[in-house]
Design an enzyme around this catalytic site. Structure first.
Site: not given
Length: 524
Positions: A430-432, A434, A470
């Site tokens: 995941h990232c900020e 996704s 996130y």
């Protein structure tokens, strides 16, 4: 009266017309002095048409001509075979015709040779004899007067079959429609037995014409179609036209339909509103129920249990097959299987931005953190692909911050985690949001894992991406975040850090492409 000899190229047609007294000659010349005076034979025939007997007269007389008659048949044209419009040969061909006459073999059936004196000739006479001769009165004592015999009506197939065995002749050689229907006779004589008549058709009563009519005998062929004899039609066919119409009173419901089963012919019709029964193949093997017998079932079904047992056994043979062999192959889509195609995905996936990746919701992530799948999972790895200042502002409990692809490869692939006791190793990226960094890192791990293993084996066959990243997880499951806060990537206080990490990522991405190119060249 006998005419004097004339050149061979000039043909003459002699007809006999005898009045009732027997003292007069049997044959009378058709063309008299007027013909010699300049009239053509056809014109003279038109003038003396009323003197002929049998053509359009009110009475018909049977004709008997013996086989040993002195009339002979020589080579003639097609019109001579029909009995009308005799043509004349040319002067150059007359000598050749007399020396070597050519007879048309199949031009006229044998039965039509006795239709007229011009056609009934004996083959035993000399060839140079005149075309027509006078019939000796002594040889025709039974016939004081004669008429031209009319051609026989064309025979149908049914009549040909019935009379062919009796007469012993080939009736198929008869010429069809060789003369008008009014010229057809009602009787014909068998040439093999003189004096005997075999009636092919019973006499009919055609439309008679008086002597004063201008009918020359050449009636339209269509008239004969309207004057067909009823005897030509078989009795079975005639009954179809004459028999009265009868309405059958048979109950149509008792008859078997075309596509109905024979065993259900006598059974009652099932209700249309009744819900159809499920097939035995669709139901599970252990829950197969007996089919309810219908009230009107035929006794054949109840008294023949072996046949029903065989059919039931054939149905169960497909249902009792192992699910792992047939159903898994047909029902399972390869996209629903994990990377090594050994089993399906453990988590329920949702649709995301990239269709080639599997996404899970924040609720599934929270349930895994709560230990709901502890008995099925050996290791649950969360890779946080954000930059370090983002990770420090808040992250999911237990997540590992790896924003560089080289770092992820060293963490996962240098010392891969081996599953034990049938439990799974699951990795979530995941990232900020996704949207870019998380999906790109997931693809990179799968690509490097494929290169390091023989297809389809993988170290990490089950990879997921957290949908919404996130930010969405923090909004729904803030209690699972450490610290419970959220720092965006474009934060005003960390602009310098953003530029530094972006430059580093791009430089490493360029070097990565060069390294991949070198590695591929080495393999070649």
């Amino acid at each position: 009266m006998e005419l004097g000899p004339e050149p061979p190229h000039r043909r003459r047609l002699l007809f006999a017309c005898s009045p009732p007294p027997a003292s007069q000659p049997v044959v009378k010349a058709l063309f008299g002095a007027s013909a010699a005076g300049g009239l053509s034979p056809v014109t003279n025939l038109t003038v003396t048409m009323d003197q002929l007997q049998g053509l359009g007269s009110d009475y018909e007389q049977p004709l008997e001509v013996k086989n040993n008659s002195n009339l002979q048949r020589m080579g003639s044209s097609e019109s001579t075979d029909s009995g009308f419009c005799l043509d004349s040969p040319g002067p150059l061909d007359s000598k050749e015709n007399l020396e070597n006459p050519m007879r048309r073999i199949h031009s006229l059936p044998q039965k039509l040779l006795g239709c007229s004196p011009a056609l009934k000739r004996s083959h035993s006479d000399s060839l140079d004899h005149d075309i027509f001769q006078l019939i000796d009165p002594d040889e025709n004592k039974e016939n004081e007067a004669f008429e031209f015999k009319k051609p026989v009506r064309p025979v149908s197939r049914g009549c040909l079959h019935s009379h062919g065995l009796q007469e012993g002749k080939d009736l198929f050689t008869q010429r069809q429609n060789s003369a008008p229907a009014r010229m057809l006779s009602s009787n014909e004589r068998d040439s093999s037995e003189p004096g005997n008549f075999i009636p092919l058709f019973t006499p009919q009563s055609p439309v008679t014409a008086t002597l004063s009519d201008e009918d020359d005998g050449f009636v339209d062929l269509l008239d004969g179609e309207n004057l067909k004899n009823e005897e030509e039609t078989p009795s079975c066919m005639a009954s179809l036209w004459t028999a009265p119409l009868v309405m059958r009173t048979t109950n149509l419901d008792n008859r078997c339909k075309l596509f109905d089963s024979p065993s259900l012919c006598s059974s009652s019709t099932r209700s249309v509103l009744k819900r159809p029964e499920r097939s035995q193949e669709e139901s599970p093997p252990g829950s197969t129920k007996r089919r309810k017998s219908m009230s009107g079932a035929s006794p054949k079904e109840s008294t023949n249990p072996e046949k029903a047992h065989e059919t039931l056994h054939q149905s169960l043979s497909l249902a009792s097959s192992p699910k792992g062999t047939i159903e898994n192959i047909l029902d399972n889509d390869p996209r629903d299987l994990i990377g090594d195609f050994s089993k399906g995905y453990l988590f329920h996936t949702v649709a995301g931005k990239h269709q080639d990746l599997k996404y899970i919701s924040p609720e599934i992530m929270a349930s895994v953190l709560n230990g709901k799948f502890a008995n099925l999972i050996k290791e649950f790895v969360i890779i946080d692909c954000r930059y370090p200042y983002e990770y420090e502002g808040g992250h999911i409990k237990g997540a590992v911050n790896l924003h560089m692809e080289e770092e992820v490869e060293d963490f996962l692939l240098k010392k891969p985690i081996v599953p034990t006791d049938g439990k799974r190793v699951i990795v979530v990226f995941h990232c900020e949001f996704s949207s870019e960094r998380g999906p790109r890192m997931c693809r990179y791990v799968r690509e490097r894992d494929r290169l390091g293993n023989e297809y389809p084996k993988l170290h990490y066959p089950e990879l997921y991406v957290l949908k919404g990243g996130y930010k969405e997880f923090f909004m729904k499951c803030q209690s699972y975040c450490e610290p419970p806060s959220y720092r965006p990537m474009h934060h005003e206080d960390f602009k310098e850090d953003l530029k530094k990490f972006r430059t580093k990522s791009r430089t490493w991405a360029g070097e990565k492409s060069k390294r991949e190119m070198y590695s591929r060249l080495k393999k070649l």
